[in-house]
Design a protein around this motif. Structure first.
Motif, PDB file in Angstrom:
ATOM      1  N   TYR A  29       3.073  24.438  64.295  1.00 35.06           N
ATOM      2  CA  TYR A  29       3.457  25.464  63.328  1.00 35.06           C
ATOM      3  C   TYR A  29       4.238  24.890  62.155  1.00 35.06           C
ATOM      4  CZ  TYR A  29       1.988  28.511  67.073  1.00 35.06           C
ATOM      5  OH  TYR A  29       1.241  29.125  68.037  1.00 35.06           O
ATOM      6  N   GLY A  30       4.154  23.593  61.969  1.00 36.68           N
ATOM      7  CA  GLY A  30       4.943  22.914  60.948  1.00 36.68           C
ATOM      8  C   GLY A  30       4.771  23.467  59.552  1.00 36.68           C
ATOM      9  N   ARG A  31       3.543  23.717  59.174  1.00 34.87           N
ATOM     10  CA  ARG A  31       3.317  24.208  57.814  1.00 34.87           C
ATOM     11  C   ARG A  31       3.967  25.573  57.614  1.00 34.87           C
ATOM     12  NH1 ARG A  31      -1.650  26.129  54.769  1.00 34.87           N
ATOM     13  NH2 ARG A  31      -1.166  25.534  52.628  1.00 34.87           N
ATOM     14  N   GLU A  32       3.794  26.466  58.588  1.00 35.84           N
ATOM     15  CA  GLU A  32       4.404  27.789  58.484  1.00 35.84           C
ATOM     16  C   GLU A  32       5.930  27.702  58.479  1.00 35.84           C
ATOM     17  OE1 GLU A  32       2.027  27.006  60.668  1.00 35.84           O
ATOM     18  OE2 GLU A  32       0.326  28.277  60.132  1.00 35.84           O
ATOM     19  N   ILE A  33       6.455  26.824  59.317  1.00 32.89           N
ATOM     20  CA  ILE A  33       7.910  26.650  59.378  1.00 32.89           C
ATOM     21  C   ILE A  33       8.441  26.156  58.039  1.00 32.89           C
ATOM     22  CG2 ILE A  33       9.765  25.272  60.413  1.00 32.89           C
ATOM     23  CD1 ILE A  33       8.055  25.320  63.034  1.00 32.89           C
ATOM     24  N   LEU A  34       7.776  25.164  57.471  1.00 31.27           N
ATOM     25  CA  LEU A  34       8.245  24.584  56.220  1.00 31.27           C
ATOM     26  C   LEU A  34       8.049  25.513  55.027  1.00 31.27           C
ATOM     27  CD1 LEU A  34       7.217  20.861  56.661  1.00 31.27           C
ATOM     28  CD2 LEU A  34       9.388  21.981  57.177  1.00 31.27           C
ATOM     29  N   TRP A  35       7.159  26.470  55.149  1.00 27.21           N
ATOM     30  CA  TRP A  35       6.962  27.465  54.094  1.00 27.21           C
ATOM     31  C   TRP A  35       7.984  28.589  54.189  1.00 27.21           C
ATOM     32  CZ3 TRP A  35       3.295  28.439  50.121  1.00 27.21           C
ATOM     33  CH2 TRP A  35       2.409  27.393  49.888  1.00 27.21           C
ATOM     34  N   SER A  36       8.800  28.609  55.219  1.00 28.91           N
ATOM     35  CA  SER A  36       9.783  29.681  55.411  1.00 28.91           C
ATOM     36  C   SER A  36      10.808  29.697  54.287  1.00 28.91           C
ATOM     37  CB  SER A  36      10.510  29.513  56.746  1.00 28.91           C
ATOM     38  OG  SER A  36       9.609  29.613  57.814  1.00 28.91           O
ATOM     39  N   GLU A  37      11.278  30.881  53.991  1.00 26.82           N
ATOM     40  CA  GLU A  37      12.280  31.054  52.939  1.00 26.82           C
ATOM     41  C   GLU A  37      13.539  30.262  53.269  1.00 26.82           C
ATOM     42  OE1 GLU A  37      14.557  34.692  50.631  1.00 26.82           O
ATOM     43  OE2 GLU A  37      13.261  35.119  52.333  1.00 26.82           O
ATOM     44  N   GLY A  38      14.061  29.573  52.292  1.00 32.78           N
ATOM     45  CA  GLY A  38      15.314  28.843  52.448  1.00 32.78           C
ATOM     46  C   GLY A  38      15.182  27.412  52.909  1.00 32.78           C
ATOM     47  N   VAL A  39      14.001  26.993  53.368  1.00 30.05           N
ATOM     48  CA  VAL A  39      13.821  25.615  53.831  1.00 30.05           C
ATOM     49  C   VAL A  39      13.800  24.685  52.627  1.00 30.05           C
ATOM     50  CG1 VAL A  39      12.302  23.997  55.014  1.00 30.05           C
ATOM     51  CG2 VAL A  39      12.621  26.305  55.915  1.00 30.05           C
ATOM     52  N   ASP A  40      14.681  23.706  52.661  1.00 33.18           N
ATOM     53  CA  ASP A  40      14.841  22.784  51.544  1.00 33.18           C
ATOM     54  C   ASP A  40      14.407  21.364  51.893  1.00 33.18           C
ATOM     55  OD1 ASP A  40      15.889  22.362  48.819  1.00 33.18           O
ATOM     56  OD2 ASP A  40      17.312  21.049  49.846  1.00 33.18           O
ATOM     57  N   ALA A  41      14.482  21.008  53.176  1.00 33.58           N
ATOM     58  CA  ALA A  41      14.160  19.646  53.593  1.00 33.58           C
ATOM     59  C   ALA A  41      13.657  19.662  55.032  1.00 33.58           C
ATOM     60  CB  ALA A  41      15.403  18.761  53.489  1.00 33.58           C
ATOM     61  N   ALA A  42      12.970  18.587  55.403  1.00 33.46           N
ATOM     62  CA  ALA A  42      12.446  18.476  56.766  1.00 33.46           C
ATOM     63  C   ALA A  42      12.490  17.026  57.220  1.00 33.46           C
ATOM     64  CB  ALA A  42      11.023  18.988  56.827  1.00 33.46           C
ATOM     65  N   TYR A  43      12.528  16.867  58.522  1.00 30.63           N
ATOM     66  CA  TYR A  43      12.435  15.521  59.090  1.00 30.63           C
ATOM     67  C   TYR A  43      11.624  15.585  60.371  1.00 30.63           C
ATOM     68  CZ  TYR A  43      16.049  16.944  62.418  1.00 30.63           C
ATOM     69  OH  TYR A  43      16.750  17.595  63.392  1.00 30.63           O
ATOM     70  N   PHE A  44      11.092  14.455  60.772  1.00 31.45           N
ATOM     71  CA  PHE A  44      10.301  14.335  61.992  1.00 31.45           C
ATOM     72  C   PHE A  44      11.144  13.657  63.053  1.00 31.45           C
ATOM     73  CE2 PHE A  44       7.186  11.608  64.386  1.00 31.45           C
ATOM     74  CZ  PHE A  44       6.730  12.624  65.198  1.00 31.45           C
ATOM     75  N   GLY A  45      11.331  14.316  64.183  1.00 27.92           N
ATOM     76  CA  GLY A  45      12.090  13.746  65.293  1.00 27.92           C
ATOM     77  C   GLY A  45      11.154  13.082  66.289  1.00 27.92           C
ATOM     78  N   ALA A  46      10.832  11.820  66.038  1.00 26.73           N
ATOM     79  CA  ALA A  46       9.822  11.111  66.817  1.00 26.73           C
ATOM     80  C   ALA A  46      10.172  11.006  68.300  1.00 26.73           C
ATOM     81  CB  ALA A  46       9.590   9.718  66.236  1.00 26.73           C
ATOM     82  N   ASP A  47      11.416  10.665  68.620  1.00 24.64           N
ATOM     83  CA  ASP A  47      11.780  10.486  70.027  1.00 24.64           C
ATOM     84  C   ASP A  47      11.622  11.788  70.814  1.00 24.64           C
ATOM     85  OD1 ASP A  47      12.362   7.778  69.792  1.00 24.64           O
ATOM     86  OD2 ASP A  47      14.431   8.167  69.216  1.00 24.64           O
ATOM     87  N   ASP A  48      12.141  12.887  70.266  1.00 31.69           N
ATOM     88  CA  ASP A  48      12.018  14.174  70.959  1.00 31.69           C
ATOM     89  C   ASP A  48      10.566  14.626  71.044  1.00 31.69           C
ATOM     90  OD1 ASP A  48      14.730  14.431  71.475  1.00 31.69           O
ATOM     91  OD2 ASP A  48      15.120  15.365  69.544  1.00 31.69           O
ATOM     92  N   TYR A  49       9.793  14.354  70.010  1.00 24.32           N
ATOM     93  CA  TYR A  49       8.381  14.715  70.004  1.00 24.32           C
ATOM     94  C   TYR A  49       7.638  13.994  71.126  1.00 24.32           C
ATOM     95  CZ  TYR A  49       3.538  15.048  68.459  1.00 24.32           C
ATOM     96  OH  TYR A  49       2.185  15.246  68.399  1.00 24.32           O
ATOM     97  N   VAL A  50       7.847  12.700  71.257  1.00 20.87           N
ATOM     98  CA  VAL A  50       7.171  11.927  72.304  1.00 20.87           C
ATOM     99  C   VAL A  50       7.621  12.400  73.691  1.00 20.87           C
ATOM    100  CG1 VAL A  50       6.874   9.617  73.308  1.00 20.87           C
ATOM    101  CG2 VAL A  50       6.729   9.947  70.836  1.00 20.87           C
ATOM    102  N   ILE A  51       8.889  12.718  73.845  1.00 19.15           N
ATOM    103  CA  ILE A  51       9.380  13.250  75.119  1.00 19.15           C
ATOM    104  C   ILE A  51       8.691  14.571  75.437  1.00 19.15           C
ATOM    105  CG2 ILE A  51      11.398  14.266  76.262  1.00 19.15           C
ATOM    106  CD1 ILE A  51      13.064  12.055  74.837  1.00 19.15           C
ATOM    107  N   ASP A  52       8.549  15.442  74.424  1.00 12.68           N
ATOM    108  CA  ASP A  52       7.885  16.723  74.623  1.00 12.68           C
ATOM    109  C   ASP A  52       6.433  16.535  75.051  1.00 12.68           C
ATOM    110  OD1 ASP A  52       8.035  19.572  74.601  1.00 12.68           O
ATOM    111  OD2 ASP A  52       6.953  19.607  72.695  1.00 12.68           O
TER     112      ASP A  52
END
Length: 82
Positions: A29-52
């Motif tokens: 849902y990254g695109r929808e999340i990043l299109w949300s009102e007020g979102v100014d910046a984003a980062y990718f959490g690689a370690d948590d992603y791989v754990i998930d």
């Protein structure tokens, strides 16, 4: 996201939100999340992603370039007028 931004607006706290995409759901849902009102910046959490994913981080980090690129593309799409 809407609830967080609504709370900030209710208290007249106009501050940009920095969003971490760190799970499989965040990627899906990254695109929808990043299109949300007020979102100014984003980062990718690689370690948590791989754990998930129940994966294993490797020395060469070859398990995350595709997902990292997806976050970059999703972020770019919010500024490109898509």
């Amino acid at each position: 996201m809407r609830a967080v931004y609504a709370q900030l607006a209710r208290h007249r706290l106009a501050m940009p939100l920095s969003i971490g995409l760190e799970t499989v759901a965040g990627m899906m849902y990254g695109r929808e999340i990043l299109w949300s009102e007020g979102v100014d910046a984003a980062y990718f959490g690689a370690d948590d992603y791989v754990i998930d994913l129940r994966g294993i981080r490797t020395e060469h980090r070859t398990e995350v370039p595709c997902s990292r690129s997806f976050v970059a593309m999703a972020a770019w799409s919010t500024t490109s007028g898509w």
